[in-house]
Design an enzyme around this catalytic site. Structure first.
Site, PDB file in Angstrom:
ATOM      1  CG  HIS A 292      -1.681   1.271   1.432  1.00 36.79           C
ATOM      2  ND1 HIS A 292      -2.629   1.707   0.524  1.00 36.79           N
ATOM      3  CD2 HIS A 292      -1.647   2.203   2.418  1.00 36.79           C
ATOM      4  CE1 HIS A 292      -3.154   2.846   0.953  1.00 36.79           C
ATOM      5  NE2 HIS A 292      -2.573   3.169   2.092  1.00 36.79           N
ATOM      6  CB  SER A 293       0.645   4.293   0.506  1.00 38.96           C
ATOM      7  OG  SER A 293       0.975   5.653   0.477  1.00 38.96           O
ATOM      8  CE1 TYR A 294       8.403   6.851   0.228  1.00 36.88           C
ATOM      9  CE2 TYR A 294       9.188   4.815   1.212  1.00 36.88           C
ATOM     10  CZ  TYR A 294       9.449   6.041   0.624  1.00 36.88           C
ATOM     11  OH  TYR A 294      10.747   6.445   0.419  1.00 36.88           O
TER      12      TYR A 294
END
Length: 422
Positions: A292-294
């Site tokens: 997720h995300s980073y």
């Protein structure tokens, strides 16, 4: 009498003008003094006046909150959701209280991983010494021994720790949407081994010893007489003391220093380290990654560092609102082509779930997560991600079956020809 009054008018005018000038000069001096005092005060410090101490409960029970049967955080007495603004006009204190609750939530999720999911901690670095900073990940009992499937979960950046997607969702919505628990339990039910990474637990925080400020340096010499200068300094000093006493900061935040965990000092380092020391040594034939995300950026960096290993071991990669950028991260053409075939990125979008979206870069396909909220993209894509993994694995097994059949047919034909020759 009128003639006397007329004669006195010029003198009265002069007196009024003089008094106005004196009053104006005093006002200017007061204004200048006030500006000087205000320029020496940090407005943030003013806001700390009358703050309660930063002492908060250590458990959910002491906070008078608990998770109900639906995984929602509710007040024990009122049944109401968590209230951030417990005290009006004290934003910093409210934020500190929220952070204290967040630390309790982190420990609560760790307990769920261990008791509900039957996972155990693996300490990092694997060859840690007694006095160095350490981190950890969580492993299911068969994470290293499962011969078929392994799921690796990588969260985004920030305050979240192992087992969490978003602290805000855990506190304000529920455990299912904010934690990785649903992904872990379903993966175990479907026969996966599971590794839960901890990319933000990458330093040891220690309190700094107090450092006393040096005395102010002496001011430049003045041409004023010493007696007059002393009276002026005493007057200004008294004003400053009274002003600072009135708006003093009742408490200081503790200053800390961070000692990085060896070879795990960042999310990128952590993902690479876990790959080298755990994932690459796992028995699973098919490795699945969800980031997720980073965490997506950290995965792409892993591909930059271990391209051939990832291609050989990873079966499919699910990203949710990934922060990666193949141009800024300078990925190879081979990595980009592989990502197009083996990755899918569920991004925040107003479109319905799984709606294909225009690609922004020539890497993995983008589809809608069915929500415009970044932190919700993982939970909203839950079923779609597992369906994606199943479809990729099924296609791979079908392809392998065809290849095996072709090999058997070829060998059979070869043996038949040899028999005929004999």
């Amino acid at each position: 009498m009128f003639s006397h009054l007329c004669a006195a008018i010029p003198e009265l005018c002069i007196l009024w003008i003089t008094m106005a000038q004196i009053a104006g000069q005093e006002d200017r001096e007061k204004t200048t003094a006030l500006k000087d005092l205000l320029s020496r005060i940090d407005l943030d410090e003013l806001m700390k006046k009358d703050e309660p101490p930063f002492t908060f409960p250590k458990t959910l029970e002491e906070f008078e909150y608990a998770f109900n049967e639906y995984g929602q955080l509710r007040h024990i007495k009122t049944g109401e959701p968590f209230v951030f603004n417990a005290r009006e006009d004290l934003h910093r204190w409210n934020q500190k209280r929220y952070e204290a609750l967040g630390e309790i939530i982190t420990q609560y999720v760790y307990e769920l991983l261990e008791k509900k999911c039957n996972m155990t901690k693996a300490i990092l670095p694997v060859d840690t010494t007694e006095d160095e900073a350490t981190s950890f990940i969580y492993l299911s009992p068969d994470a290293l021994s499962n011969p078929s499937k392994l799921l690796v979960l990588v969260q985004g950046s920030g305050v979240v720790r192992a087992g969490q997607w978003a602290r805000r969702l855990i506190i304000n919505q529920d455990l299912d949407s904010g934690t990785q628990i649903p992904f872990i339990t379903r993966a175990i039910e479907e026969g996966y081994g599971v590794m839960v990474l901890n990319p933000n637990e990458n330093y040891l925080e220690l309190e700094k010893p107090a450092i006393f400020s040096p005395l102010p340096s002496p001011t430049e010499p003045s041409d004023e007489p010493a007696e007059k200068r002393e009276r002026k300094d005493d007057k200004e000093g008294k004003k400053k003391r009274e002003f600072y006493e009135k708006y003093r900061n009742p408490q200081k935040e503790t200053e800390t220093e961070r000692i990085p965990v060896r070879e795990n000092g960042s999310s990128e380092e952590h993902v690479l380290y876990v790959w080298d020391h755990f994932v690459s040594k796992a028995a699973a034939k098919n490795v699945f990654i969800m980031a997720h995300s980073y965490g997506g950026l950290s995965f792409v960096e892993l591909m930059n560092q271990r391209e051939m290993q990832v291609k050989n071991r990873a079966c499919a990669v699910a990203l949710t609102d990934s922060a990666h950028n193949i141009w800024l991260q300078e990925t190879s053409k081979g990595t980009q082509d592989w990502m197009q075939q083996h990755c899918s990125n569920w991004v925040s979008s107003p479109e319905p779930l799984d709606t294909p979206l225009d690609p922004m870069l020539p890497d993995c396909p983008r589809v809608s997560a069915g929500t415009e909220r970044h932190e919700l993209t993982s939970w909203m894509s839950f079923n779609s991600i597992f369906r994606f993994f199943s479809e990729v694995l099924e296609a791979k097994e079908d392809e392998e079956a065809v290849e095996t059949s072709n090999i058997v047919t070829t060998r059979s034909s070869s043996l038949k020809n040899k028999h005929q020759d004999l």
